[in-house]
Write a protein that holds these residues in place. Structure first.
Motif, PDB file in Angstrom:
ATOM      1  N   ARG A 146       1.075  -1.147  -0.358  1.00 56.27           N
ATOM      2  CA  ARG A 146      -0.426   0.374   0.401  1.00 56.27           C
ATOM      3  C   ARG A 146       0.298   1.477   0.404  1.00 56.27           C
ATOM      4  N   LYS A 147       1.909   1.267   0.735  1.00 57.07           N
ATOM      5  CA  LYS A 147       2.632   2.399   1.161  1.00 57.07           C
ATOM      6  C   LYS A 147       3.273   2.514  -0.275  1.00 57.07           C
ATOM      7  N   GLN A 148       3.846   1.536  -0.760  1.00 56.28           N
ATOM      8  CA  GLN A 148       4.853   1.712  -1.925  1.00 56.28           C
ATOM      9  C   GLN A 148       4.186   2.106  -3.045  1.00 56.28           C
ATOM     10  N   LYS A 149       2.566   1.887  -3.512  1.00 56.69           N
ATOM     11  CA  LYS A 149       1.705   2.209  -4.784  1.00 56.69           C
ATOM     12  C   LYS A 149       1.543   3.887  -4.385  1.00 56.69           C
ATOM     13  N   GLN A 150       1.721   4.283  -2.785  1.00 55.82           N
ATOM     14  CA  GLN A 150       1.602   5.993  -2.558  1.00 55.82           C
ATOM     15  C   GLN A 150       2.834   6.079  -3.045  1.00 55.82           C
ATOM     16  N   PHE A 151       4.077   5.682  -2.613  1.00 50.18           N
ATOM     17  CA  PHE A 151       5.189   5.899  -3.251  1.00 50.18           C
ATOM     18  C   PHE A 151       5.800   6.233  -4.255  1.00 50.18           C
ATOM     19  N   LEU A 152       5.587   5.719  -4.996  1.00 47.83           N
ATOM     20  CA  LEU A 152       5.754   5.525  -6.640  1.00 47.83           C
ATOM     21  C   LEU A 152       4.788   5.952  -7.403  1.00 47.83           C
ATOM     22  N   SER A 153       3.908   6.441  -6.714  1.00 45.80           N
ATOM     23  CA  SER A 153       2.717   7.511  -7.397  1.00 45.80           C
ATOM     24  C   SER A 153       3.582   8.502  -7.345  1.00 45.80           C
ATOM     25  N   GLN A 154       3.600   9.174  -6.301  1.00 46.02           N
ATOM     26  CA  GLN A 154       4.154  10.263  -6.448  1.00 46.02           C
ATOM     27  C   GLN A 154       5.538  10.646  -6.935  1.00 46.02           C
ATOM     28  N   PHE A 155       6.523   9.425  -6.639  1.00 44.17           N
ATOM     29  CA  PHE A 155       7.426   9.134  -7.420  1.00 44.17           C
ATOM     30  C   PHE A 155       7.585  10.251  -9.587  1.00 44.17           C
ATOM     31  N   LEU A 156       6.941   9.855  -9.756  1.00 44.34           N
ATOM     32  CA  LEU A 156       6.359   9.422 -10.491  1.00 44.34           C
ATOM     33  C   LEU A 156       5.549  10.938 -11.487  1.00 44.34           C
ATOM     34  N   GLY A 157       5.728  11.366 -10.217  1.00 46.23           N
ATOM     35  CA  GLY A 157       4.645  12.939 -10.196  1.00 46.23           C
ATOM     36  C   GLY A 157       2.787  12.980 -11.003  1.00 46.23           C
ATOM     37  N   GLY A 158       2.740  11.487 -10.202  1.00 49.76           N
ATOM     38  CA  GLY A 158       1.152  12.289  -9.813  1.00 49.76           C
ATOM     39  C   GLY A 158       0.819  12.683  -8.646  1.00 49.76           C
ATOM     40  N   PRO A 159      -0.553  11.797  -8.136  1.00 53.84           N
ATOM     41  CA  PRO A 159      -0.721  12.586  -6.836  1.00 53.84           C
ATOM     42  C   PRO A 159       0.053  12.141  -5.446  1.00 53.84           C
ATOM     43  N   PRO A 160      -0.119  13.266  -4.645  1.00 53.77           N
ATOM     44  CA  PRO A 160       1.345  12.963  -3.601  1.00 53.77           C
ATOM     45  C   PRO A 160       0.622  12.204  -2.527  1.00 53.77           C
ATOM     46  N   LEU A 161       0.622  10.846  -2.580  1.00 55.97           N
ATOM     47  CA  LEU A 161      -0.433   9.941  -2.218  1.00 55.97           C
ATOM     48  C   LEU A 161       0.551   9.702  -0.961  1.00 55.97           C
ATOM     49  N   TYR A 162       1.748   9.073  -0.982  1.00 55.57           N
ATOM     50  CA  TYR A 162       2.755   9.381   0.288  1.00 55.57           C
ATOM     51  C   TYR A 162       2.525  10.005   1.071  1.00 55.57           C
ATOM     52  N   THR A 163       3.280  11.384   1.053  1.00 54.68           N
ATOM     53  CA  THR A 163       3.250  12.659   1.799  1.00 54.68           C
ATOM     54  C   THR A 163       1.673  12.803   2.503  1.00 54.68           C
ATOM     55  N   GLU A 164       0.844  12.874   1.544  1.00 52.23           N
ATOM     56  CA  GLU A 164      -0.039  13.339   2.492  1.00 52.23           C
ATOM     57  C   GLU A 164      -0.772  12.331   3.775  1.00 52.23           C
ATOM     58  N   GLU A 165      -0.305  11.497   3.747  1.00 49.00           N
ATOM     59  CA  GLU A 165      -0.343   9.724   4.877  1.00 49.00           C
ATOM     60  C   GLU A 165       0.639  10.456   5.742  1.00 49.00           C
ATOM     61  N   HIS A 166       1.607   9.610   5.266  1.00 50.88           N
ATOM     62  CA  HIS A 166       2.894   9.794   6.366  1.00 50.88           C
ATOM     63  C   HIS A 166       4.021  10.788   6.462  1.00 50.88           C
ATOM     64  N   GLY A 167       3.805  12.362   5.043  1.00 52.43           N
ATOM     65  CA  GLY A 167       4.425  12.566   5.549  1.00 52.43           C
ATOM     66  C   GLY A 167       6.184  12.657   5.038  1.00 52.43           C
ATOM     67  N   HIS A 168       7.019  13.477   4.809  1.00 52.07           N
ATOM     68  CA  HIS A 168       7.869  13.511   4.129  1.00 52.07           C
ATOM     69  C   HIS A 168       8.233  12.332   3.955  1.00 52.07           C
ATOM     70  N   PRO A 169       8.846  12.004   2.523  1.00 54.27           N
ATOM     71  CA  PRO A 169       8.914  10.007   2.398  1.00 54.27           C
ATOM     72  C   PRO A 169      10.592  10.043   3.231  1.00 54.27           C
ATOM     73  N   MET A 170      11.618  11.199   3.699  1.00 51.70           N
ATOM     74  CA  MET A 170      12.894  10.523   3.937  1.00 51.70           C
ATOM     75  C   MET A 170      13.738   9.148   3.937  1.00 51.70           C
ATOM     76  N   LEU A 171      13.305   8.468   2.295  1.00 54.74           N
ATOM     77  CA  LEU A 171      13.549   6.889   2.408  1.00 54.74           C
ATOM     78  C   LEU A 171      15.153   7.205   2.565  1.00 54.74           C
ATOM     79  N   ARG A 172      16.108   7.416   3.052  1.00 53.33           N
ATOM     80  CA  ARG A 172      16.932   6.565   3.282  1.00 53.33           C
ATOM     81  C   ARG A 172      16.829   6.569   4.333  1.00 53.33           C
ATOM     82  N   ALA A 173      16.536   7.157   6.046  1.00 52.13           N
ATOM     83  CA  ALA A 173      16.180   7.067   7.135  1.00 52.13           C
ATOM     84  C   ALA A 173      15.412   6.298   7.225  1.00 52.13           C
ATOM     85  N   ARG A 174      14.071   6.464   6.265  1.00 48.11           N
ATOM     86  CA  ARG A 174      13.437   5.241   6.688  1.00 48.11           C
ATOM     87  C   ARG A 174      14.022   3.414   6.312  1.00 48.11           C
ATOM     88  N   HIS A 175      14.659   3.660   6.197  1.00 46.05           N
ATOM     89  CA  HIS A 175      15.523   2.342   5.183  1.00 46.05           C
ATOM     90  C   HIS A 175      16.470   1.924   6.563  1.00 46.05           C
TER      91      HIS A 175
END
Ligand code: HEM
Length: 125
Positions: A46-75
């Motif tokens: 579910r989170k990856q669908k949200q993230f990739l949507s915004q990564f590819l220029g679509g709606p910012p679904l990930y940030t709307e629900e989880h805030g700034h991606p900070m991907l390196r920190a989250r990994h």
């Protein structure tokens, strides 16, 4: 058309969802990746669908629900070696092929994901 985002060009949310499903089927079956992922991938998917949507220029679904991606920190809680980054990318390339993603989007998106994946490496092995 030149004004389209990659998200629109590949077919929008339906295509992102197809890609993410195909990708995690491979992750789940990969001997180097499966051990560091949860057994139940529902929330990860579910989170990856949200993230990739915004990564590819679509709606910012990930940030709307989880805030700034900070991907390196989250990994950081997960040991991500070079080998695992290559495994992640190989699952992604195969998933793109499985869903018949078209050129040049396939190559462009893969190339951006390659940079992001290498940036996630946080463990020397
Ligand atoms: C979460 C592994 C690269 C995007 C995760 C999780 C793992 C993981 C184990 C946690 C899953 C969970 O607890 O639900 C890896 C490995 C990578 C990699 C081994 C190899 C380089 C990437 C890349 C992206 C990405 C390149 C972006 C294109 C995400 C997102 C999450 C996530 C959005 C969810 C973060 C959250 O909890 O909100 N990854 N990942 N990952 N990964 Fe990766």
């Amino acid at each position: 058309n030149n004004n389209q985002t990659p998200f629109e060009a590949i077919g929008g949310l339906d295509t992102v969802e197809e890609l993410v499903e195909a990708f995690y089927n491979r992750v789940q079956a990969h001997p180097d990746l499966a051990p560091i992922f949860p057994d139940d991938l529902t929330e990860t998917i579910r989170k990856q669908k949200q993230f990739l949507s915004q990564f590819l220029g679509g709606p910012p679904l990930y940030t709307e629900e989880h805030g700034h991606p900070m991907l390196r920190a989250r990994h950081l809680p997960f040991p991500i070696t070079r080998k695992r980054a290559e495994a992640w990318l190989s699952c992604m390339k195969q998933a793109m092929e499985e869903i018949n993603m078209e050129s040049p989007y396939k190559e462009q998106i893969y190339s951006r994901l390659t940079m992001t994946a290498h940036h996630m490496v946080n463990n020397p092995e």
